[in-house]
Design an enzyme around this catalytic site. Structure first.
Site, short mmCIF file in Angstrom:
data_model
loop_
_atom_site.label_atom_id
_atom_site.label_comp_id
_atom_site.label_asym_id
_atom_site.label_seq_id
_atom_site.Cartn_x
_atom_site.Cartn_y
_atom_site.Cartn_z
N GLU A 1 9.23 -8.23 -3.59
CA GLU A 1 9.23 -9.59 -3.00
C GLU A 1 10.31 -9.73 -1.92
O GLU A 1 11.03 -10.72 -1.85
CB GLU A 1 9.36 -10.65 -4.09
N HIS B 1 30.36 -1.93 -22.11
CA HIS B 1 29.93 -1.30 -23.36
C HIS B 1 30.35 0.17 -23.43
O HIS B 1 30.08 0.83 -24.45
CB HIS B 1 28.40 -1.39 -23.51
N GLU C 1 0.86 -1.19 0.00
CA GLU C 1 0.00 0.00 0.00
C GLU C 1 0.89 1.24 0.00
O GLU C 1 2.10 1.13 0.21
CB GLU C 1 -0.90 -0.02 1.25
C1 LIG Z 1 8.28 -2.81 -10.09
C2 LIG Z 1 7.59 -3.19 -8.81
C3 LIG Z 1 6.55 -4.11 -8.84
C4 LIG Z 1 5.90 -4.47 -7.65
N1 LIG Z 1 4.83 -5.35 -7.71
C5 LIG Z 1 4.12 -5.63 -6.58
C6 LIG Z 1 2.96 -6.46 -6.63
O1 LIG Z 1 2.59 -6.99 -7.68
N2 LIG Z 1 2.24 -6.64 -5.47
C7 LIG Z 1 2.61 -6.08 -4.30
O2 LIG Z 1 1.93 -6.29 -3.30
N3 LIG Z 1 3.72 -5.29 -4.21
C8 LIG Z 1 4.47 -5.04 -5.34
N4 LIG Z 1 5.58 -4.21 -5.28
C9 LIG Z 1 5.90 -3.56 -4.02
C10 LIG Z 1 7.11 -4.13 -3.33
O3 LIG Z 1 6.85 -5.42 -2.86
C11 LIG Z 1 7.55 -3.15 -2.23
O4 LIG Z 1 8.02 -2.01 -2.89
C12 LIG Z 1 8.60 -3.75 -1.31
O5 LIG Z 1 8.04 -4.70 -0.45
C13 LIG Z 1 9.31 -2.67 -0.46
O6 LIG Z 1 8.38 -1.87 0.18
P1 LIG Z 1 8.48 -0.27 0.11
O7 LIG Z 1 8.65 0.12 -1.31
O8 LIG Z 1 7.31 0.26 0.84
O9 LIG Z 1 9.81 0.09 0.86
P2 LIG Z 1 9.95 0.26 2.46
O10 LIG Z 1 9.39 -0.94 3.12
O11 LIG Z 1 9.43 1.58 2.85
O12 LIG Z 1 11.53 0.22 2.61
C14 LIG Z 1 12.33 1.38 2.30
C15 LIG Z 1 13.78 1.00 2.64
O13 LIG Z 1 13.89 0.70 4.04
C16 LIG Z 1 14.45 -0.59 4.18
N5 LIG Z 1 13.85 -1.26 5.34
C17 LIG Z 1 12.54 -1.37 5.66
N6 LIG Z 1 12.39 -2.08 6.78
C18 LIG Z 1 13.63 -2.46 7.17
C19 LIG Z 1 14.15 -3.23 8.26
N7 LIG Z 1 13.32 -3.80 9.18
N8 LIG Z 1 15.48 -3.38 8.37
C20 LIG Z 1 16.30 -2.83 7.43
N9 LIG Z 1 15.89 -2.11 6.40
C21 LIG Z 1 14.57 -1.93 6.25
C22 LIG Z 1 14.12 -1.33 2.91
O14 LIG Z 1 14.99 -2.43 2.68
C23 LIG Z 1 14.27 -0.23 1.88
O15 LIG Z 1 15.63 -0.09 1.55
C24 LIG Z 1 6.28 -3.88 -6.44
C25 LIG Z 1 7.36 -2.96 -6.42
C26 LIG Z 1 8.00 -2.63 -7.58
C27 LIG Z 1 9.14 -1.65 -7.53
#
Ligand SMILES: Cc1cc2nc3c(=O)[nH]c(=O)nc-3n(C[C@H](O)[C@H](O)[C@H](O)COP(=O)(O)OP(=O)(O)OC[C@H]3O[C@@H](n4cnc5c(N)ncnc54)[C@H](O)[C@@H]3O)c2cc1C
Length: 399
Positions: free
Chosen positions: A368, A343, A128
Site C-alpha cells: 500500500e 527480550h 504484477e
Molecule cells: C504481504 C504483502 C501483501 C500484499 N498484498 C497486495 C494485494 O492484496 N494487492 C496488491 O495489488 N498488491 C499487494 N502487495 C504488493 C505491494 O503493494 C507491492 O509489493 C508494493 O507496491 C511494492 O511494489 P514492489 O514489490 O514491486 O516493489 P518495487 O516497486 O519494485 O520497489 C522496490 C524498491 O524500490 C523503491 N522504489 C520504487 N520506485 C521508487 C521511486 N520512484 N523512488 C524511490 N524509491 C522507489 C521501493 O520503495 C522499494 O524499496 C502485497 C505485498 C506484500 C509484501
C-alpha cells in the site's frame, strides 16, 4: 470541536473485538503462524462482529459504523495478528469501500451486499510480477469484445488470492495509452473466481504474516461482462488510488495496534527479567526503548484518528492518510525490533510473540505504498508538485 473520546458504540466495538480476540484468536495464533495456516473459521466470526462490512451502510448489508470505528477494529485486529487486519484491509478497505463509492447500483446489489455480510470474500489485484510501486507498468490487458471484456494477465503478491471469491482487478483497456503509459488507459473490473480462465495459487516462501494467505492469480482470456466494469472505461487508475486511500487507513491503524502489542509484551518482560540484580526495566537504555514505543503508539494513534475524522467529515484525506500509514508502519518496525531486543535471546525464539511481530511488521512498510513512495508523496505536497487528485466520493458512506 475536537473530541478524542470514543463514543459508546466505539467503546463497545473495541471491547467486543478485544474479548473475541482474547478468547478465539490469541490462544491459537502461535500455532496457526507456525503452521503457515490461514484459518477460514475466523471469517464468519468477523462477519458476526460486523467487521467485514463495518462502515458500509446497513442498506448495503453493512454495520453502518463510522470510519473511526474501522480504525479501532483495524488496531484491535493487528494487536492480535497482522493476518486478521489484512483481511479487513483488502476485503473492506480496498474492495468494498471502493465499490460503495464507484460501483453501480447493480454492482452493489450483486457484490457489495454479500461482501458486507461476509457471505463473499473480496480482494484487490493491482500488483504484477514486474510492477508494484509503478502501477502504470502493469501488463494485464482487457480487450473489448461486444458486451464483454477479455482479461489476460497475472497478478502477484495478492492478499487472500486463494481465499477470495471476488477480485477488483486493474488492466489496460486502451493499448495505445498503454504504450504511452497514460494512466487514463487503465480500467477497473470485478472478476469472480468462478469465471472461466481464472486460476490462483499461494506464495509458499513468504516469511511474515504466516497465518495470512498471500498469492497470485492468473487470467487466461477471462470473459468479464460489461456490467462488471467499475466506473467508466479509463477511470481504473483513479479508482486504484482511491482504493488505496481506504486501505492505507486500515494499515495505519493496524500498525498502531502492532506497536501496542510490542509495548505491552516489552513492559511485561522488562518487569520480570532481571539483569545485574535488578529488573531490566530499571536500566535506562531499556527505558528509552519503552518510552519510544509509547511515543510512537500515541503519535500513530493520533494520526490515524485524524485521518478517520477527516473521512467521517467527508473531507480530503489522501495526504493525511498517507502520512498516518507511513509514520505508523515505520514506527511499528522500530517497535518490533526493540521488542525483540528487550527480550534478548528469548526474543529470537518463537516462544515469545515478539518474533512474530518482527516478521509481520515489515510487510506494511512495503505494501500500500512503500516507505519511499510515501516520503515522495509527502515531499511532493510540500513542494507543490502534487495537489489532491479529484476522486468521486468525498462523503462518508453513511451520509
Ligand atoms: C504481504 C504483502 C501483501 C500484499 N498484498 C497486495 C494485494 O492484496 N494487492 C496488491 O495489488 N498488491 C499487494 N502487495 C504488493 C505491494 O503493494 C507491492 O509489493 C508494493 O507496491 C511494492 O511494489 P514492489 O514489490 O514491486 O516493489 P518495487 O516497486 O519494485 O520497489 C522496490 C524498491 O524500490 C523503491 N522504489 C520504487 N520506485 C521508487 C521511486 N520512484 N523512488 C524511490 N524509491 C522507489 C521501493 O520503495 C522499494 O524499496 C502485497 C505485498 C506484500 C509484501
Amino acid at each position: 470541536m475536537l473530541n478524542l473520546d470514543l463514543t459508546e458504540e466505539q467503546q463497545l466495538l473495541e471491547q467486543s473485538v478485544r474479548e473475541w480476540g482474547a478468547r478465539a484468536v490469541a490462544p491459537r495464533i502461535h500455532d496457526l503462524d507456525r503452521a503457515h495456516q490461514f484459518d477460514r473459521g475466523v471469517l464468519p466470526q468477523m462477519a458476526d462482529l460486523g467487521l467485514l462490512g463495518s462502515c458500509i451502510p446497513q442498506k448495503y448489508g453493512g454495520a453502518g459504523m463510522d470510519y473511526v470505528s474501522l480504525g479501532i477494529a483495524s488496531e484491535e485486529l493487528e494487536y492480535l495478528d497482522t493476518s486478521l487486519r489484512v483481511i479487513v484491509s483488502v476485503h473492506l478497505g480496498l474492495n468494498s469501500l471502493t465499490l460503495l463509492s464507484w460501483g453501480t447500483e447493480d454492482q452493489k446489489n450483486r457484490y457489495l451486499i454479500p461482501q458486507a455480510q461476509g457471505k463473499k470474500i473480496a480482494t484487490y489485484g493491482l500488483t504484477e510480477p514486474s510492477a508494484g510501486s509503478d502501477a502504470r507498468g502493469i501488463q494485464s490487458v482487457a480487450i473489448k469484445k461486444g458486451d464483454r471484456y477479455v482479461l489476460t494477465g497475472e497478478k502477484m503478491w495478492i492478499s487472500l488470492a486463494d481465499v477470495a471469491d471476488n477480485f477488483l482487478v486493474f488492466a489496460w483497456s486502451d493499448l495505445n495509452k498503454k504504450k504511452q503509459r497514460d494512466p487514463n488507459g487503465i480500467s477497473a473490473f470485478i472478476v469472480e473466481r468462478a469465471f472461466k480462465g481464472f486460476s490462483s495459487g499461494t506464495l509458499k516462501e513468504k516469511w511474515g504474516i504466516l497465518a495470512g494467505n498471500t498469492g497470485f492469480f492468473k487470467m487466461d482470456e477471462v470473459e468479464v461482462p460489461q456490467e462488471n466494469l467499475v466506473g467508466r472505461e479509463g477511470e481504473g487508475f483513479k479508482i486504484a488510488m482511491f482504493a488505496l486511500d481506504q486501505g492505507r487507513y486500515t494499515v495505519a491503524a493496524g500498525a498502531t495496534g502492532l506497536i501496542r502489542a510490542c509495548r505491552e509484551a516489552s513492559v511485561s518482560y522488562a518487569r520480570q527479567r532481571k539483569a545485574f540484580g535488578v529488573e531490566i526495566g530499571s536500566h535506562q537504555l531499556v527505558k528509552e526503548m519503552l518510552a519510544q514505543m509509547e511515543s510512537d503508539y500515541q503519535a500513530s494513534r493520533l494520526l490515524w484518528m485524524r485521518a478517520g475524522w477527516l473521512k467521517n467529515a467527508g473531507r480530503r484525506n489522501t495526504k493525511e492518510t498517507g502520512l498516518a500509514k507511513w509514520f505508523a508502519t515505520v514506527a511499528s518496525e522500530r517497535a518490533a525490533s526493540d521488542a525483540v531486543q528487550i527480550h534478548g535471546a528469548n526474543g529470537y525464539s518463537d516462544e515469545y510473540p515478539v518474533g512474530r511481530f518482527y516478521r509481520n511488521c515489515k510487510g506494511a512498510v512495503i505494501y500500500e505504498g512503500t516507505r519511499e513512495i510515501h516520503k515522495l508523496l509527502q515531499a511532493d505536497y510540500l513542494l507543490g508538485y502534487r495537489t489532491d487528485r479529484p476522486t468521486r466520493c468525498e462523503l462518508p458512506p453513511y451520509a
